[in-house]
Write a protein that holds these residues in place. Sequence first.
Motif, PDB file in Angstrom:
ATOM      1  N   ALA A  85       0.831  -1.202   0.000  1.00  0.00           N
ATOM      2  CA  ALA A  85       0.000   0.000   0.000  1.00  0.00           C
ATOM      3  C   ALA A  85       0.865   1.251   0.000  1.00  0.00           C
ATOM      4  CB  ALA A  85      -0.930  -0.008   1.207  1.00  0.00           C
ATOM      5  N   ARG A  86       1.956   1.227   0.748  1.00  0.00           N
ATOM      6  CA  ARG A  86       2.864   2.377   0.772  1.00  0.00           C
ATOM      7  C   ARG A  86       3.544   2.566  -0.580  1.00  0.00           C
ATOM      8  NH1 ARG A  86       4.785   4.426   5.771  1.00  0.00           N
ATOM      9  NH2 ARG A  86       3.711   3.585   7.591  1.00  0.00           N
ATOM     10  N   MET A  87       3.890   1.443  -1.207  1.00  0.00           N
ATOM     11  CA  MET A  87       4.496   1.537  -2.537  1.00  0.00           C
ATOM     12  C   MET A  87       3.488   2.127  -3.533  1.00  0.00           C
ATOM     13  SD  MET A  87       7.579   0.305  -2.049  1.00  0.00           S
ATOM     14  CE  MET A  87       7.355   1.138  -0.454  1.00  0.00           C
ATOM     15  N   ALA A  88       2.230   1.672  -3.452  1.00  0.00           N
ATOM     16  CA  ALA A  88       1.195   2.165  -4.353  1.00  0.00           C
ATOM     17  C   ALA A  88       0.944   3.655  -4.154  1.00  0.00           C
ATOM     18  CB  ALA A  88      -0.092   1.383  -4.153  1.00  0.00           C
ATOM     19  N   ASP A  89       1.175   4.146  -2.930  1.00  0.00           N
ATOM     20  CA  ASP A  89       0.974   5.563  -2.635  1.00  0.00           C
ATOM     21  C   ASP A  89       2.170   6.421  -3.022  1.00  0.00           C
ATOM     22  OD1 ASP A  89      -1.565   5.171  -1.682  1.00  0.00           O
ATOM     23  OD2 ASP A  89      -0.963   5.013   0.423  1.00  0.00           O
ATOM     24  N   GLY A  90       3.217   5.781  -3.544  1.00  0.00           N
ATOM     25  CA  GLY A  90       4.346   6.552  -4.051  1.00  0.00           C
ATOM     26  C   GLY A  90       5.610   6.515  -3.213  1.00  0.00           C
ATOM     27  N   GLU A  91       5.573   5.869  -2.045  1.00  0.00           N
ATOM     28  CA  GLU A  91       6.782   5.778  -1.232  1.00  0.00           C
ATOM     29  C   GLU A  91       7.767   4.834  -1.921  1.00  0.00           C
ATOM     30  OE1 GLU A  91       8.008   4.891   3.455  1.00  0.00           O
ATOM     31  OE2 GLU A  91       5.908   4.980   2.820  1.00  0.00           O
ATOM     32  N   SER A  92       9.048   5.120  -1.829  1.00  0.00           N
ATOM     33  CA  SER A  92      10.037   4.249  -2.461  1.00  0.00           C
ATOM     34  C   SER A  92      10.398   3.106  -1.520  1.00  0.00           C
ATOM     35  CB  SER A  92      11.300   5.030  -2.824  1.00  0.00           C
ATOM     36  OG  SER A  92      12.076   5.308  -1.668  1.00  0.00           O
ATOM     37  N   ALA A  93      10.882   2.021  -2.107  1.00  0.00           N
ATOM     38  CA  ALA A  93      11.279   0.871  -1.306  1.00  0.00           C
ATOM     39  C   ALA A  93      12.446   1.227  -0.384  1.00  0.00           C
ATOM     40  CB  ALA A  93      11.658  -0.294  -2.219  1.00  0.00           C
ATOM     41  N   ASP A  94      13.360   2.041  -0.867  1.00  0.00           N
ATOM     42  CA  ASP A  94      14.499   2.431  -0.033  1.00  0.00           C
ATOM     43  C   ASP A  94      14.045   3.240   1.172  1.00  0.00           C
ATOM     44  OD1 ASP A  94      16.231   1.164  -1.740  1.00  0.00           O
ATOM     45  OD2 ASP A  94      16.844   2.982  -2.799  1.00  0.00           O
ATOM     46  N   GLU A  95      13.094   4.139   0.961  1.00  0.00           N
ATOM     47  CA  GLU A  95      12.576   4.950   2.071  1.00  0.00           C
ATOM     48  C   GLU A  95      11.843   4.081   3.090  1.00  0.00           C
ATOM     49  OE1 GLU A  95      11.620   9.124  -0.329  1.00  0.00           O
ATOM     50  OE2 GLU A  95      10.096   7.555  -0.173  1.00  0.00           O
ATOM     51  N   ARG A  96      11.172   3.060   2.621  1.00  0.00           N
ATOM     52  CA  ARG A  96      10.333   2.239   3.475  1.00  0.00           C
ATOM     53  C   ARG A  96      11.101   1.136   4.197  1.00  0.00           C
ATOM     54  NH1 ARG A  96       6.839   1.168   7.191  1.00  0.00           N
ATOM     55  NH2 ARG A  96       5.829  -0.861   6.980  1.00  0.00           N
TER      56      ARG A  96
END
Length: 219
Positions: free
Chosen positions: A179-190
Amino acid sequence: MDAVDSKPGLRERKKLRTRAAISEAAIALFLEHGFQQVPVARVAEAAEVSKRTLFAYFPTKEDLVVHRLADHETEIARVVRSRPPGTAPLAAVRGNFLGGLRERDPFTGLNDRPEVRRLHRMIVEAPSLVARMERFRTGAEHALAQALRETADTSGLTARLAAVQIVAVHWALAQDNAARMADGESADERLAGAVADAEHAFALLENGLNGPQGLPPGR
């Protein structure tokens, strides 16, 4: 049998190519126009096969999407079965999930490739695909329960209850990440947050919900 004899025959290779062509045509159309907006006949036309042939490979429209995830249905069970001697089942699952986060395995939800993001969004927006994923989750629970019974000398009820909880935690963590990826957050940030969440979730499983990190007493 030597390596040459173990290779798929011509007939089998042709089937694999046809299956891949149908799948690629379906996913491309679904991502461009929406799962619910694309009829099966249009997929068959794009893949240059008949509807009858398409349904021979994919019995339902949902199968055109879910088959991409089919290997993951029994992945947790495989992790438990193949764990090193002396490793607890939960420790093996935890280690596999944390390793998947580092490798950006889509099974952990922590993958920000555009096509993965779009596929996740498409699935959650289509009720029939959401329902099918619930069946996928149930299948994962059954497979894990069987693996626990066979490799951990665990009783039927305990294996079932443990499998339901382990799969639920794995599922929730992956869905949160996706869900965070779909909202635009990057994998590195997450990544750091995803690792912390996973550590917390598996600690709850290991220590019990009434442990020091779990539910407050008396409620």
